[in-house]
Design an enzyme around this catalytic site. Structure first.
Site, mmCIF file in Angstrom:
data_model
loop_
_atom_site.group_PDB
_atom_site.id
_atom_site.type_symbol
_atom_site.label_atom_id
_atom_site.label_comp_id
_atom_site.label_asym_id
_atom_site.label_seq_id
_atom_site.Cartn_x
_atom_site.Cartn_y
_atom_site.Cartn_z
ATOM 1 N N CYS A 210 -26.687 9.725 -19.898
ATOM 2 C CA CYS A 210 -26.905 10.435 -18.648
ATOM 3 C C CYS A 210 -25.886 11.572 -18.563
ATOM 4 C CB CYS A 210 -26.747 9.486 -17.468
ATOM 5 S SG CYS A 210 -26.815 10.332 -15.866
ATOM 6 N N ASP B 259 -28.562 5.760 -21.797
ATOM 7 C CA ASP B 259 -29.969 5.653 -21.419
ATOM 8 C C ASP B 259 -30.720 5.110 -22.623
ATOM 9 O OD1 ASP B 259 -29.805 6.668 -18.811
ATOM 10 O OD2 ASP B 259 -29.889 8.729 -19.522
ATOM 11 N N VAL C 30 -44.613 15.025 -40.568
ATOM 12 C CA VAL C 30 -43.174 14.804 -40.644
ATOM 13 C C VAL C 30 -42.896 13.518 -41.423
ATOM 14 C CG1 VAL C 30 -43.008 13.581 -38.433
ATOM 15 C CG2 VAL C 30 -41.017 14.805 -39.328
ATOM 16 N N GLU C 31 -41.898 13.571 -42.268
ATOM 17 C CA GLU C 31 -41.458 12.393 -43.010
ATOM 18 C C GLU C 31 -40.650 11.515 -42.057
ATOM 19 O OE1 GLU C 31 -38.829 9.861 -45.127
ATOM 20 O OE2 GLU C 31 -38.072 11.711 -44.236
ATOM 21 N N TYR D 108 -34.112 12.752 -18.905
ATOM 22 C CA TYR D 108 -35.342 12.276 -19.552
ATOM 23 C C TYR D 108 -36.352 13.402 -19.733
ATOM 24 C CZ TYR D 108 -33.763 7.661 -17.797
ATOM 25 O OH TYR D 108 -33.048 6.533 -17.513
ATOM 26 N N GLU D 109 -36.535 14.181 -18.681
ATOM 27 C CA GLU D 109 -37.535 15.258 -18.704
ATOM 28 C C GLU D 109 -37.214 16.299 -19.770
ATOM 29 O OE1 GLU D 109 -37.209 13.397 -14.660
ATOM 30 O OE2 GLU D 109 -35.762 14.207 -16.083
#
Length: 153
Positions: free
Chosen positions: A62, A69, A84-85, A103-104
């Site tokens: 955070c 988080d 993507v590997e 988070y956003e």
């Protein structure tokens, strides 16, 4: 040492400096896209494929408190010419471990980086974050390649 004002046994205000836990919060610029290994998708002219990748042990911190988080990041995409590997994706995601980010912003940044690296036909990134203060959060962002979506930097 000056004490806060007390009224009916409750401290109203204290002149003591707020004590904070020292932490080593990193910034988003420490997350590097060049750890991603990009592979040609051999069947791009044959058929579309829907790829779903889950990282159930995603961690960041955070930016307000420095507290950890935890969440599950789910990446779904329909590749155009590149995929993507997975081991490199794991190392990319681990870079967020000590990054202070909301988070956003996490899901948007992951979407931006992967869409830039892969140029998919379509991509969605979701974050299902564990409860903090009794509140769970799910954030989802979507990219439609070639449909006028622009990637935020």
């Amino acid at each position: 040492m000056q004490q806060g004002l007390r009224k009916a046994g409750v401290t109203l205000m204290s002149n003591q400096p707020e004590k904070r836990v020292k932490n080593n919060i990193k910034t988003l610029n420490t997350v590097k896209i060049d750890v991603l290994k990009i592979i040609d998708y051999k069947y791009n002219k044959v058929r579309d494929i829907d790829i779903t990748i889950q990282q159930p042990e995603f961690t960041s911190v955070c930016p307000m408190t420095g507290l950890p988080d935890f969440g599950c990041i789910i990446i779904r995409y329909i590749p155009n010419n590149k995929i993507v590997e997975l081991k490199s994706l794991k190392f990319y995601m681990l870079q967020y471990r000590n990054v202070g980010i909301f988070y956003e912003h996490v899901v948007n940044n992951i979407l931006n980086d992967l869409a830039k690296a892969l140029d998919p036909k379509w991509m969605e990134v979701s974050g299902n974050f564990t409860a903090r203060g009794g509140i769970t959060t799910k954030v989802t962002v979507e990219y439609n390649g070639g449909n006028g979506n622009t990637l935020a930097i």
